[in-house]
Design an enzyme around this catalytic site. Structure first.
Site, PDB file in Angstrom:
ATOM      1  N   ASP A 109      24.621  14.933  18.576  1.00  0.00           N
ATOM      2  CA  ASP A 109      23.809  16.154  18.617  1.00  0.00           C
ATOM      3  C   ASP A 109      22.321  15.876  18.745  1.00  0.00           C
ATOM      4  O   ASP A 109      21.870  14.767  18.520  1.00  0.00           O
ATOM      5  CB  ASP A 109      24.002  16.913  17.291  1.00  0.00           C
ATOM      6  CG  ASP A 109      25.136  17.893  17.378  1.00  0.00           C
ATOM      7  OD1 ASP A 109      25.657  18.103  18.475  1.00  0.00           O
ATOM      8  OD2 ASP A 109      25.488  18.463  16.320  1.00  0.00           O
ATOM      9  N   LYS A 151      22.881  21.323  21.929  1.00  0.00           N
ATOM     10  CA  LYS A 151      22.553  22.573  22.606  1.00  0.00           C
ATOM     11  C   LYS A 151      21.260  22.406  23.398  1.00  0.00           C
ATOM     12  O   LYS A 151      20.318  21.809  22.921  1.00  0.00           O
ATOM     13  CB  LYS A 151      22.329  23.654  21.546  1.00  0.00           C
ATOM     14  CG  LYS A 151      23.182  24.859  21.754  1.00  0.00           C
ATOM     15  CD  LYS A 151      22.913  26.036  20.870  1.00  0.00           C
ATOM     16  CE  LYS A 151      22.119  25.907  19.631  1.00  0.00           C
ATOM     17  NZ  LYS A 151      21.653  27.157  19.068  1.00  0.00           N
ATOM     18  N   MET A 187      15.927  25.906   9.071  1.00  0.00           N
ATOM     19  CA  MET A 187      15.838  26.715  10.281  1.00  0.00           C
ATOM     20  C   MET A 187      14.937  27.942  10.075  1.00  0.00           C
ATOM     21  O   MET A 187      15.219  29.016  10.609  1.00  0.00           O
ATOM     22  CB  MET A 187      17.244  27.164  10.715  1.00  0.00           C
ATOM     23  CG  MET A 187      18.145  26.017  11.077  1.00  0.00           C
ATOM     24  SD  MET A 187      19.857  26.506  11.312  1.00  0.00           S
ATOM     25  CE  MET A 187      20.424  26.650   9.648  1.00  0.00           C
TER      26      MET A 187
HETATM   27  C1  LIG Z   1      21.411  23.255  12.079  1.00  0.00           C
HETATM   28  S1  LIG Z   1      20.620  22.718  10.618  1.00  0.00           S
HETATM   29  C2  LIG Z   1      21.524  21.255  10.312  1.00  0.00           C
HETATM   30  C3  LIG Z   1      21.410  20.756   8.899  1.00  0.00           C
HETATM   31  C4  LIG Z   1      22.140  19.436   8.681  1.00  0.00           C
HETATM   32  N1  LIG Z   1      23.563  19.580   8.856  1.00  0.00           N
HETATM   33  C5  LIG Z   1      21.839  18.816   7.319  1.00  0.00           C
HETATM   34  O1  LIG Z   1      22.735  18.672   6.481  1.00  0.00           O
HETATM   35  O2  LIG Z   1      20.673  18.431   7.107  1.00  0.00           O
HETATM   36  C6  LIG Z   1      19.114  22.162  11.269  1.00  0.00           C
HETATM   37  C7  LIG Z   1      17.941  22.312  10.315  1.00  0.00           C
HETATM   38  O3  LIG Z   1      17.956  21.271   9.336  1.00  0.00           O
HETATM   39  C8  LIG Z   1      16.627  20.962   8.965  1.00  0.00           C
HETATM   40  N2  LIG Z   1      16.398  19.534   9.240  1.00  0.00           N
HETATM   41  C9  LIG Z   1      17.311  18.643   9.659  1.00  0.00           C
HETATM   42  N3  LIG Z   1      16.764  17.407   9.743  1.00  0.00           N
HETATM   43  C10 LIG Z   1      15.482  17.526   9.359  1.00  0.00           C
HETATM   44  C11 LIG Z   1      14.391  16.608   9.220  1.00  0.00           C
HETATM   45  N4  LIG Z   1      14.521  15.307   9.483  1.00  0.00           N
HETATM   46  N5  LIG Z   1      13.205  17.077   8.775  1.00  0.00           N
HETATM   47  C12 LIG Z   1      13.038  18.379   8.482  1.00  0.00           C
HETATM   48  N6  LIG Z   1      14.032  19.294   8.591  1.00  0.00           N
HETATM   49  C13 LIG Z   1      15.232  18.880   9.017  1.00  0.00           C
HETATM   50  C14 LIG Z   1      15.700  21.868   9.773  1.00  0.00           C
HETATM   51  O4  LIG Z   1      15.454  23.014   9.000  1.00  0.00           O
HETATM   52  C15 LIG Z   1      16.577  22.187  10.952  1.00  0.00           C
HETATM   53  O5  LIG Z   1      16.164  23.378  11.583  1.00  0.00           O
END
Ligand SMILES: C[S@@+](CC[C@H](N)C(=O)[O-])C[C@H]1O[C@@H](n2cnc3c(N)ncnc32)[C@H](O)[C@@H]1O
Length: 242
Positions: free
Chosen positions: A36, A59, A168
């Site tokens: 992804d 996506k 998000m």
């Molecule tokens: C679709 S969600 C997926 C979350 C993921 N499955 C998890 O457990 O972290 C995506 C969101 O996770 C957050 N996110 C994921 N990785 C990040 C990172 N390295 N730094 C900041 N926010 C992050 C952001 O808010 C992003 O919009």
């Protein structure tokens, strides 16, 4: 014909050292890896060095998530029916806002063998790497985790105490803050936005419910928002992780 197996694997928040040993083990034995957008670039580099088929299935902007999901399901099925070991690599933990549940429902329905390997979620690892404990004696003993795109009405139900972690929510931060204030949270409540958490380019911006949206207008990368007094703990740690 022998059916393969699909591993739904969490890749963690981006830092390759936060991949679990179990994730690395299955990546090494996979025939094909479907990854992804949120999988860290250093991890993608590591995947590309392996002698395997690597397929980007993230996506593209403007694309509908549900349509893409149908395509991903069919790609997993195609490879599994060819008898291959498939690693479906997802950012963070696959079962946290990651559609991992939808993918295992599909695999179960299709009778395709699968296994889920948890990942380090951004929910806790990103605040930790920014020096913000989500709970701290005297500051907060509860955590509410919310998706920022959720219906505005939902914000009216948030508790007035404790930590809120928003995923998000980067593009809706202004309305989130306004809703939290109109629901009764003090406008001086501390807020931190952590962009690209755990990565070398990580940025932490601190403000309040009143001014954080203005302060973070230029944030374009993935971001976690932390609302609550725990954000203040960071001020006491000037030498954090140095
Ligand atoms: C679709 S969600 C997926 C979350 C993921 N499955 C998890 O457990 O972290 C995506 C969101 O996770 C957050 N996110 C994921 N990785 C990040 C990172 N390295 N730094 C900041 N926010 C992050 C952001 O808010 C992003 O919009």
């Amino acid at each position: 014909m022998k059916v393969g197996k699909v591993y739904i694997v969490g890749a963690g928040p981006g830092d390759p050292e936060l991949l679990t040993l179990k994730a690395v083990k299955v990546i090494k034995k996979a025939d094909v890896i479907l990854y992804d957008k949120l999988v860290g670039s250093k991890i993608v580099e590591f995947l590309k060095e392996l002698d395997k088929e690597i397929v980007y299935v993230g996506k593209n902007s403007g694309e509908k998530g549900s349509k893409r999901q149908e395509e991903i399901n069919n790609i997993m099925k195609k490879y599994a029916k060819e008898g291959k070991i498939v690693v479906r690599l997802k950012g963070g933990d696959p079962f946290v806002f990651g559609r991992g549940g939808i993918e295992v429902e599909f695999l179960a329905k299709e009778g395709i063998p699968f296994e889920v390997i948890p990942g380090v979620s951004s929910i806790n690892s990103v605040p930790t790497c920014a020096g913000i404990p989500l709970t701290h004696p005297g500051y907060s003993s509860s955590i509410l985790i919310v998706a920022g795109r959720d219906d505005v009405e939902e914000w009216k139900k948030t508790p007035l105490k404790g930590t809120i972690v928003i995923l998000m929510g980067r593009d809706t931060l202004d309305s989130i803050c306004k809703n939290l204030i109109s629901s009764g949270r003090d406008e001086k409540t501390p807020v931190a936005v952590v962009e690209n958490g755990t990565l070398p380019e990580q940025k932490v911006i601190v403000g309040t419910l009143k001014d954080i949206a203005t302060k973070t207008k230029n944030v374009k990368g993935p971001a976690i928002i932390i609302v609550g007094d725990v954000v203040k703990v960071r001020d006491k740690l000037p030498n954090f992780n140095q």
